[in-house]
Design a protein around this motif. Structure first.
Motif, PDB file in Angstrom:
ATOM      1  N   UNK A   1      47.515  37.412  36.647  1.00 41.74           N
ATOM      2  CA  UNK A   1      48.645  36.490  36.437  1.00 41.74           C
ATOM      3  C   UNK A   1      48.499  35.255  37.314  1.00 41.74           C
ATOM      4  N   UNK A   2      48.060  35.467  38.541  1.00 40.26           N
ATOM      5  CA  UNK A   2      47.879  34.353  39.464  1.00 40.26           C
ATOM      6  C   UNK A   2      46.850  33.360  38.924  1.00 40.26           C
ATOM      7  N   UNK A   3      45.740  33.863  38.420  1.00 41.23           N
ATOM      8  CA  UNK A   3      44.684  32.999  37.895  1.00 41.23           C
ATOM      9  C   UNK A   3      45.107  32.337  36.582  1.00 41.23           C
ATOM     10  N   UNK A   4      45.813  33.068  35.737  1.00 46.12           N
ATOM     11  CA  UNK A   4      46.324  32.480  34.489  1.00 46.12           C
ATOM     12  C   UNK A   4      47.308  31.354  34.776  1.00 46.12           C
ATOM     13  N   UNK A   5      48.124  31.526  35.808  1.00 44.02           N
ATOM     14  CA  UNK A   5      49.080  30.478  36.179  1.00 44.02           C
ATOM     15  C   UNK A   5      48.382  29.199  36.625  1.00 44.02           C
ATOM     16  N   UNK A   6      47.125  29.325  37.044  1.00 45.33           N
ATOM     17  CA  UNK A   6      46.327  28.151  37.400  1.00 45.33           C
ATOM     18  C   UNK A   6      45.762  27.447  36.169  1.00 45.33           C
ATOM     19  N   UNK A   7      45.973  28.036  35.006  1.00 46.91           N
ATOM     20  CA  UNK A   7      45.401  27.479  33.790  1.00 46.91           C
ATOM     21  C   UNK A   7      43.969  27.894  33.554  1.00 46.91           C
ATOM     22  N   UNK A   8      43.500  28.896  34.294  1.00 46.75           N
ATOM     23  CA  UNK A   8      42.125  29.351  34.157  1.00 46.75           C
ATOM     24  C   UNK A   8      41.994  30.378  33.036  1.00 46.75           C
ATOM     25  N   UNK A   9      40.866  30.373  32.389  1.00 45.98           N
ATOM     26  CA  UNK A   9      40.549  31.409  31.400  1.00 45.98           C
ATOM     27  C   UNK A   9      40.006  32.620  32.157  1.00 45.98           C
ATOM     28  N   UNK A  10      40.738  33.717  32.085  1.00 41.22           N
ATOM     29  CA  UNK A  10      40.390  34.917  32.833  1.00 41.22           C
ATOM     30  C   UNK A  10      39.903  35.987  31.862  1.00 41.22           C
TER      31      UNK A  10
ATOM     32  N   UNK B   1      35.661  35.582  36.214  1.00 38.56           N
ATOM     33  CA  UNK B   1      35.478  36.989  35.849  1.00 38.56           C
ATOM     34  C   UNK B   1      36.269  37.845  36.836  1.00 38.56           C
ATOM     35  N   UNK B   2      37.074  38.760  36.303  1.00 36.94           N
ATOM     36  CA  UNK B   2      37.851  39.672  37.129  1.00 36.94           C
ATOM     37  C   UNK B   2      37.251  41.068  36.965  1.00 36.94           C
ATOM     38  N   UNK B   3      36.573  41.552  38.012  1.00 42.80           N
ATOM     39  CA  UNK B   3      35.978  42.885  37.962  1.00 42.80           C
ATOM     40  C   UNK B   3      37.050  43.921  38.275  1.00 42.80           C
ATOM     41  N   UNK B   4      37.340  44.784  37.299  1.00 41.57           N
ATOM     42  CA  UNK B   4      38.365  45.814  37.421  1.00 41.57           C
ATOM     43  C   UNK B   4      37.656  47.132  37.679  1.00 41.57           C
TER      44      UNK B   4
END
Length: 474
Positions: free
Chosen positions: A158-167, A236-239
């Protein structure tokens, strides 16, 4: 399996001595280590994988489509109980340990078996198995299964999406079906979950990302997966899964520690390595833990990794409809791996049921059917709640039948589900179902945002300067 210690390749007629290898695994890290270390190296011959933790993995083969040209017949997968026999019969030179969430003593007992049988014992470092991405990577790992990786990954997304980044989230492997078909999987809709015949365990990890509008990749070939994901991602978000090491070189490595299991941060492989590698350690569940245990875990982390930023976070649980729980006898369904190799006795479902005023949490053990009864026999700590075991259709049927038996006996008036998925998508729940949901809440807001700002390259942030500032996700 052949006992030959030499082979030829298509590019040379001279015999090449091949070091004979067995990889110990659980259908995840083992396949990754093979792909990045051994697959195309003619100086090694992997004669077998072994399997544990996950049911119904042994007896299959790692398919030739994934194993590569050196393995035209694929590679057999056998039970870990056969390890000593395989080492001695096949003249194995090296045994590689490649799974996670096990006590240090467990690893060393396996090492002693291998040494006694005549094989070297090897642990691969993260440096030798991580793939480098062309995109920034934020990795979320943990000291144990069930600490709170998923809620932290959602928070960061959510934090990265709020930056307008494609996650794009890439999930640690869970290939329980057709391995060749699962080489590289992309999930963008719930229909994709059905199309790929996802198990309950897979859905638990993928659904929350889809709920947030985040595309998920997973599978078997993680270099291929990464290159596909990079085409549609700014970050890239490594889960991570279990307490395994990241598969990709992280720009920011966030590790979860658990004050409900103090001491585990120094007792389990490879969770301790994660703490030592971390940029940020988040001590989760502070609202459920004793202050003394929170402080003990923090002191331990600071000794293991003095350079890491240590943050504290709560894991508040909310119940969708408390009135459906209050005063009723309920069965609580919890995430399966958290209760099995994660060794927990309860999870968010129990916390939510108690907070909502359940009259009684019914022990489903007497009503357990088939594979659920077998799970209780193997993991007695899980008794008292119902583990959401669903590695295949039979286990899903047994899960449903166990709930139904308790309802028909008049013992259960409602079901509280602490798993992060909607169980009604995969089975018929024979009583009113109420979901218990949990999220991450920083005790002092802004710590993770500061870590993200520090880790992400300035061009990435600058390209989206018009977006919402990095702040606390909510």
């Amino acid at each position: 399996m052949s006992t030959s210690t030499t082979s030829t390749t298509s590019t040379s007629t001279a015999p090449v001595h091949r070091t004979r290898v067995v990889i110990l695994g659980a259908a995840g890290r083992d396949f990754h280590d093979f792909n990045v270390v051994f697959r195309d190296d003619p100086t090694y011959e992997v004669v077998a994988f072994t399997a544990t933790q996950i049911p119904d993995i042994e007896g299959r083969r790692y398919p030739p489509e994934l194993a590569g040209s050196l393995y035209p017949q694929g590679i057999p997968i056998v039970a870990e109980s056969e390890l000593t026999d395989v080492v001695e019969r096949e003249g194995v030179d090296v045994v590689v340990f490649a799974y996670s969430d096990v006590r240090h003593e467990h690893v060393m007992h396996l090492a002693e078996r291998c040494v006694a049988a005549g094989a070297d014992f090897r642990l691969h470092s993260a440096r030798h198995t991580m793939v480098r991405s062309s995109r920034p990577v934020v990795a979320v790992t943990a000291v144990r299964t069930g600490v709170g990786k998923s809620q932290t990954t959602r928070y960061l997304a959510r934090m990265l999406l709020d930056l307008g980044l494609r996650v794009v989230a890439i999930r640690h492997p869970m290939p329980y079906g057709d391995l060749a078909a699962q080489a590289c999987q992309r999930f963008a809709t719930y229909a994709d979950l059905d199309r790929h015949d996802c198990t309950i365990e897979e859905r638990e990890e993928y659904e929350p990302h889809l709920d947030a509008g985040v595309v998920v990749y997973a599978g078997v070939d993680y270099e291929r997966i990464l290159r596909e994901a990079e085409q549609e991602a700014d970050v890239i978000l490594w889960d991570g899964g279990n307490n395994d090491l990241p598969f990709y070189v992280p720009d920011l490595h966030v590790v979860l520690a658990d004050p409900l299991r103090p001491g585990d941060e120094t007792a389990y492989h490879p969770g301790e390595a994660n703490v030592r590698m971390a940029d940020v350690v988040v001590i989760a569940k502070c609202d459920s833990a004793r202050t003394a245990d929170v402080e003990a875990v923090e002191a331990s982390v600071r000794v293991l990794n003095p350079r890491a930023t240590v943050l504290r976070a709560d894991s508040p649980v909310t119940v969708d409809d408390p009135s459906a729980v209050e005063g009723r006898r309920v069965i609580v369904v919890e995430d399966g791996p958290t209760l099995t190799h994660g060794s927990m006795t309860y999870g968010a479902g129990v916390v939510g049921a108690r907070a909502a005023g359940a009259a009684q949490i019914v022990d489903p053990t007497p009503y357990a059917v088939g594979s659920i009864a077998a799970t209780y026999a193997k993991y007695p700590n899980a008794r008292g709640v119902l583990p959401a075991m669903g590695y295949g259709a039979e286990q899903v049927r047994d899960l449903e039948a166990t709930m139904r038996a308790a309802v028909e006996a008049g013992e259960c008036e409602a079901v509280v589900s602490g798993t992060p998925i909607d169980l009604t998508r995969v089975l018929s729940v024979p009583a009113p179902l109420v979901r218990a949901r949990y999220e991450l809440r920083e005790v002092v807001p802004g710590g993770l945002a500061a870590a993200v700002r520090s880790a992400l390259p300035l061009p990435i942030l600058g390209a989206h300067s018009g977006a919402t500032s990095v702040g606390s996700a909510s």
